[in-house]
Design a protein around this motif. Structure first.
Motif, PDB file in Angstrom:
ATOM      1  N   PHE A  62      10.056 -17.252  11.634  1.00 48.06           N
ATOM      2  CA  PHE A  62       9.576 -16.110  10.852  1.00 48.06           C
ATOM      3  C   PHE A  62      10.410 -15.927   9.582  1.00 48.06           C
ATOM      4  O   PHE A  62       9.871 -15.584   8.520  1.00 48.06           O
ATOM      5  N   LEU A 114       4.375  -9.355   8.397  1.00 45.87           N
ATOM      6  CA  LEU A 114       5.352 -10.315   8.902  1.00 45.87           C
ATOM      7  C   LEU A 114       6.628  -9.616   9.357  1.00 45.87           C
ATOM      8  O   LEU A 114       7.210  -9.971  10.403  1.00 45.87           O
ATOM      9  N   SER A 145       1.586 -15.732  12.434  1.00 52.05           N
ATOM     10  CA  SER A 145       1.808 -16.012  11.009  1.00 52.05           C
ATOM     11  C   SER A 145       0.485 -16.131  10.250  1.00 52.05           C
ATOM     12  O   SER A 145       0.331 -15.569   9.161  1.00 52.05           O
ATOM     13  N   CYS A 148      -1.065 -12.683   9.958  1.00 49.99           N
ATOM     14  CA  CYS A 148      -0.417 -11.896   8.895  1.00 49.99           C
ATOM     15  C   CYS A 148      -0.953 -12.285   7.522  1.00 49.99           C
ATOM     16  O   CYS A 148      -1.243 -11.419   6.683  1.00 49.99           O
TER      17      CYS A 148
END
Length: 312
Positions: A62, A114, A145, A148
């Motif tokens: 991340f 995120l 991910s 997002c």
């Protein structure tokens, strides 16, 4: 002016900081150095996480995605800001202005989502450590991910669509350092109350919802950490969250005051200063926060530098 006499504006003039006209060259050099450091710093973290197998865990995946996101986020505004500092004609086309707003807000929204995902990752790791490996899998990281990014890209579509149908008949001077919804809406030749309301509702839901989710995650984390008997265990748990929490406070501290408000209640200089905070300083500080406050990333950087013989 009657609607039949409207002549559509085809370009805007971005005024930036009109009171600092005498130091444009200095501002250009300062912003250029900040932007260059932002690019190199975020690119370094992204590459280190990708190349170092010891960082192949969800938290650092991340972090690498956040670093990559910052490169796009800053590219939406800073190059044009640099150009305007050197140019006498500080103009941007109508379509170019809308594109700048779209990418700036879509990537900003992606960052909100995120940061929320990163808070959830820390919540699982600290509050439910036994279930963490089975829940936060590599496949789930990819799905989060992608979610997002898609959510961020879809976010400003309604606002951009509404703005694109507004009449702009002059003046065309944007009282800001880049194109953004509030200063552009103030130039429209018709009532924009619907646009302001839509902008407020979308930003409130997006910013406040993600901020409250992050806050809720950290309340649970703090409660769990306080129950750890040893001081060393508490320090270790808090250290894994310190960098992320610092970034959250800096980022949300500025965008909450800028976008979650119905009426303009602050000066133009105040808005410009806030814009510098979340568009320039936050991406600039992120690599330092994650490298200086994170032992694993610092060690990974040293390993990669030694591997490339930069450090012996």
């Amino acid at each position: 002016m009657k609607p039949e006499n409207w002549s559509q504006v085809t370009e805007f003039i971005i005024l930036g900081f009109p009171h600092l006209q005498g130091v444009q060259a200095f501002l250009f050099l300062l912003l250029f150095l900040i932007y260059l450091t932002t690019i190199l710093g975020n690119l370094l973290i992204f590459l280190v996480v990708c190349l170092d197998s010891r960082l192949n865990i969800p938290m650092y995946r991340f972090v690498s995605i956040l670093s990559l996101l910052e490169l796009g986020y800053t590219a939406a505004t800073i190059p044009k800001m640099l150009s305007n500092l050197l140019s006498e004609k500080k103009t941007i086309s109508f379509s170019g202005c809308l594109l700048q707003i779209y990418f700036f807000h879509s990537l900003g929204a992606t960052e909100c989502y995120l940061l929320t995902a990163m808070a959830y990752d820390r919540y699982l790791a600290i509050c439910q450590p036994l279930h963490y490996p089975t829940r936060m899998t590599p496949a789930l990281c990819v799905k989060i991910s992608v979610g997002c990014l898609l959510g961020g890209l879809a976010g400003p579509v309604a606002e951009i669509s509404l703005v694109s149908h507004l009449p702009f008949c002059g003046p065309n001077r944007i009282q800001h350092i880049f194109c953004d919804f509030p200063p552009v809406l103030s130039l429209a030749c018709t009532d924009t109350s619907v646009n302001v309301l839509v902008d407020f509702v979308i930003n409130s839901c997006k910013i406040l919802a993600t901020f409250l989710l992050i806050l809720g995650s950290y309340v649970q984390i703090i409660c769990t950490v306080l129950r750890i008997p040893s001081a060393a265990g508490k320090r270790k748990a808090f250290s894994t969250c310190a960098s992320h929490l610092t970034v959250v406070l800096i980022f949300y501290g500025s965008i909450l005051f800028m976008y979650v408000r119905l009426k303009k209640s602050y000066s133009l200089d105040y808005d410009r200063a806030l814009a510098v905070g979340y568009s320039v300083l936050t991406p600039f500080l992120n690599p330092f926060i994650y490298s200086l406050r994170n032992k694993e990333i610092k060690e990974a950087v040293r390993r990669q530098l030694k591997r490339t013989r930069i450090l012996e």
